[in-house]
Design a protein around this motif. Structure first.
Motif, PDB file in Angstrom:
ATOM      1  N   THR A  36      55.717  66.610  55.352  1.00  0.00           N
ATOM      2  CA  THR A  36      54.985  67.414  56.348  1.00  0.00           C
ATOM      3  C   THR A  36      53.629  67.457  56.040  1.00  0.00           C
ATOM      4  OG1 THR A  36      54.572  69.400  54.770  1.00  0.00           O
ATOM      5  CG2 THR A  36      56.540  69.525  55.965  1.00  0.00           C
ATOM      6  N   ARG A  37      52.926  67.732  57.249  1.00  0.00           N
ATOM      7  CA  ARG A  37      51.312  67.293  57.269  1.00  0.00           C
ATOM      8  C   ARG A  37      50.595  68.094  55.990  1.00  0.00           C
ATOM      9  NH1 ARG A  37      47.505  65.174  60.269  1.00  0.00           N
ATOM     10  NH2 ARG A  37      49.043  64.523  61.822  1.00  0.00           N
ATOM     11  N   GLU A  38      51.192  69.614  55.869  1.00  0.00           N
ATOM     12  CA  GLU A  38      50.387  70.389  54.829  1.00  0.00           C
ATOM     13  C   GLU A  38      50.577  69.884  53.567  1.00  0.00           C
ATOM     14  OE1 GLU A  38      50.340  74.929  53.256  1.00  0.00           O
ATOM     15  OE2 GLU A  38      51.373  74.398  55.166  1.00  0.00           O
ATOM     16  N   ALA A  39      51.897  69.121  53.178  1.00  0.00           N
ATOM     17  CA  ALA A  39      52.369  68.588  51.681  1.00  0.00           C
ATOM     18  C   ALA A  39      51.297  67.515  51.592  1.00  0.00           C
ATOM     19  CB  ALA A  39      53.847  68.187  51.803  1.00  0.00           C
ATOM     20  N   ALA A  40      50.982  66.614  52.504  1.00  0.00           N
ATOM     21  CA  ALA A  40      50.067  65.572  52.470  1.00  0.00           C
ATOM     22  C   ALA A  40      48.760  66.122  51.950  1.00  0.00           C
ATOM     23  CB  ALA A  40      50.113  64.652  53.594  1.00  0.00           C
ATOM     24  N   ARG A  41      48.339  67.188  52.852  1.00  0.00           N
ATOM     25  CA  ARG A  41      46.885  67.598  52.659  1.00  0.00           C
ATOM     26  C   ARG A  41      46.837  68.279  51.151  1.00  0.00           C
ATOM     27  NH1 ARG A  41      47.331  71.628  56.387  1.00  0.00           N
ATOM     28  NH2 ARG A  41      47.134  70.035  58.051  1.00  0.00           N
ATOM     29  N   ASN A  42      47.949  68.671  50.712  1.00  0.00           N
ATOM     30  CA  ASN A  42      47.729  69.101  49.292  1.00  0.00           C
ATOM     31  C   ASN A  42      48.256  68.155  48.154  1.00  0.00           C
ATOM     32  OD1 ASN A  42      46.988  72.002  50.078  1.00  0.00           O
ATOM     33  ND2 ASN A  42      49.180  72.144  50.765  1.00  0.00           N
ATOM     34  N   ALA A  43      48.287  66.882  48.676  1.00  0.00           N
ATOM     35  CA  ALA A  43      48.611  65.849  47.619  1.00  0.00           C
ATOM     36  C   ALA A  43      47.753  65.771  46.356  1.00  0.00           C
ATOM     37  CB  ALA A  43      48.292  64.607  48.351  1.00  0.00           C
ATOM     38  N   LEU A  44      46.507  65.847  46.347  1.00  0.00           N
ATOM     39  CA  LEU A  44      45.991  65.731  45.009  1.00  0.00           C
ATOM     40  C   LEU A  44      46.276  67.101  44.125  1.00  0.00           C
ATOM     41  CD1 LEU A  44      42.311  64.527  46.377  1.00  0.00           C
ATOM     42  CD2 LEU A  44      44.090  63.239  45.342  1.00  0.00           C
ATOM     43  N   ASP A  45      46.249  68.342  44.893  1.00  0.00           N
ATOM     44  CA  ASP A  45      46.420  69.246  44.163  1.00  0.00           C
ATOM     45  C   ASP A  45      48.043  69.338  43.611  1.00  0.00           C
ATOM     46  OD1 ASP A  45      44.029  70.622  44.674  1.00  0.00           O
ATOM     47  OD2 ASP A  45      44.803  71.730  46.466  1.00  0.00           O
ATOM     48  N   SER A  46      48.644  68.636  44.280  1.00  0.00           N
ATOM     49  CA  SER A  46      50.391  68.533  43.811  1.00  0.00           C
ATOM     50  C   SER A  46      50.102  67.555  42.610  1.00  0.00           C
ATOM     51  CB  SER A  46      50.937  68.253  44.776  1.00  0.00           C
ATOM     52  OG  SER A  46      51.208  68.964  45.843  1.00  0.00           O
ATOM     53  N   ARG A  49      48.770  69.114  39.382  1.00  0.00           N
ATOM     54  CA  ARG A  49      49.799  70.382  38.835  1.00  0.00           C
ATOM     55  C   ARG A  49      50.967  69.345  38.007  1.00  0.00           C
ATOM     56  NH1 ARG A  49      49.854  72.901  43.101  1.00  0.00           N
ATOM     57  NH2 ARG A  49      51.271  72.086  44.218  1.00  0.00           N
ATOM     58  N   ARG A  50      51.512  68.336  38.671  1.00  0.00           N
ATOM     59  CA  ARG A  50      52.604  67.380  38.002  1.00  0.00           C
ATOM     60  C   ARG A  50      51.743  66.968  36.807  1.00  0.00           C
ATOM     61  NH1 ARG A  50      53.813  65.756  43.171  1.00  0.00           N
ATOM     62  NH2 ARG A  50      52.510  63.874  42.634  1.00  0.00           N
ATOM     63  N   GLU A  53      51.841  69.564  33.940  1.00  0.00           N
ATOM     64  CA  GLU A  53      53.114  69.853  33.397  1.00  0.00           C
ATOM     65  C   GLU A  53      53.744  68.714  32.395  1.00  0.00           C
ATOM     66  OE1 GLU A  53      55.534  70.422  37.042  1.00  0.00           O
ATOM     67  OE2 GLU A  53      54.446  72.223  37.668  1.00  0.00           O
ATOM     68  N   TRP A  54      53.348  67.662  32.895  1.00  0.00           N
ATOM     69  CA  TRP A  54      53.994  66.484  32.157  1.00  0.00           C
ATOM     70  C   TRP A  54      53.146  66.363  30.778  1.00  0.00           C
ATOM     71  CZ3 TRP A  54      53.648  62.642  36.722  1.00  0.00           C
ATOM     72  CH2 TRP A  54      55.109  62.910  37.653  1.00  0.00           C
ATOM     73  N   GLU A  55      51.900  66.561  30.916  1.00  0.00           N
ATOM     74  CA  GLU A  55      51.124  66.635  29.620  1.00  0.00           C
ATOM     75  C   GLU A  55      51.804  67.879  28.856  1.00  0.00           C
ATOM     76  OE1 GLU A  55      47.031  67.026  30.815  1.00  0.00           O
ATOM     77  OE2 GLU A  55      46.941  64.876  31.544  1.00  0.00           O
ATOM     78  N   GLY A  56      51.904  68.927  29.216  1.00  0.00           N
ATOM     79  CA  GLY A  56      52.477  70.113  28.415  1.00  0.00           C
ATOM     80  C   GLY A  56      53.664  69.447  27.966  1.00  0.00           C
ATOM     81  N   GLU A  57      54.672  68.935  28.621  1.00  0.00           N
ATOM     82  CA  GLU A  57      55.959  68.415  28.201  1.00  0.00           C
ATOM     83  C   GLU A  57      55.816  67.431  27.113  1.00  0.00           C
ATOM     84  OE1 GLU A  57      58.096  67.192  31.667  1.00  0.00           O
ATOM     85  OE2 GLU A  57      58.139  69.061  32.407  1.00  0.00           O
ATOM     86  N   ASP A  58      55.082  66.525  27.245  1.00  0.00           N
ATOM     87  CA  ASP A  58      54.586  65.612  26.247  1.00  0.00           C
ATOM     88  C   ASP A  58      54.265  66.185  24.849  1.00  0.00           C
ATOM     89  OD1 ASP A  58      55.471  63.516  27.623  1.00  0.00           O
ATOM     90  OD2 ASP A  58      53.136  63.056  28.234  1.00  0.00           O
ATOM     91  N   ALA A  59      53.348  67.317  24.974  1.00  0.00           N
ATOM     92  CA  ALA A  59      52.746  67.805  23.761  1.00  0.00           C
ATOM     93  C   ALA A  59      54.222  68.415  23.132  1.00  0.00           C
ATOM     94  CB  ALA A  59      51.835  69.022  24.178  1.00  0.00           C
TER      95      ALA A  59
END
Length: 65
Positions: A36-46, A49-50, A53-59
């Motif tokens: 969706t256009r909205e998902a693309a607009r939020n690409a940097l935030d997504s 966030r990922r 999350e990955w840094e937390g999982e690595d820790a």
């Protein structure tokens, strides 16, 4: 022959604009595709966030808090 593919969206990191399937820039400045256009607009935030999350999982995996 017509193209019946669904429209996909990309986020252009250089311009900050959302681009569609038929009118997209070089891959060097693109994130996506997004459904969706909205998902693309939020690409940097997504992506941020990922990454958090990955840094937390690595820790956790390393046994750090």
């Amino acid at each position: 022959m017509s193209d019946t593919s669904p429209v996909q969206y990309w986020y252009n990191t250089k311009t900050g604009e959302v681009e569609e399937s038929h009118d997209r820039s070089s891959w060097t400045h693109r994130m996506g595709p997004y459904p969706t256009r909205e998902a693309a607009r939020n690409a940097l935030d997504s992506a941020q966030r990922r990454n958090e999350e990955w840094e937390g999982e690595d820790a956790d995996w390393r046994g750090k808090d």
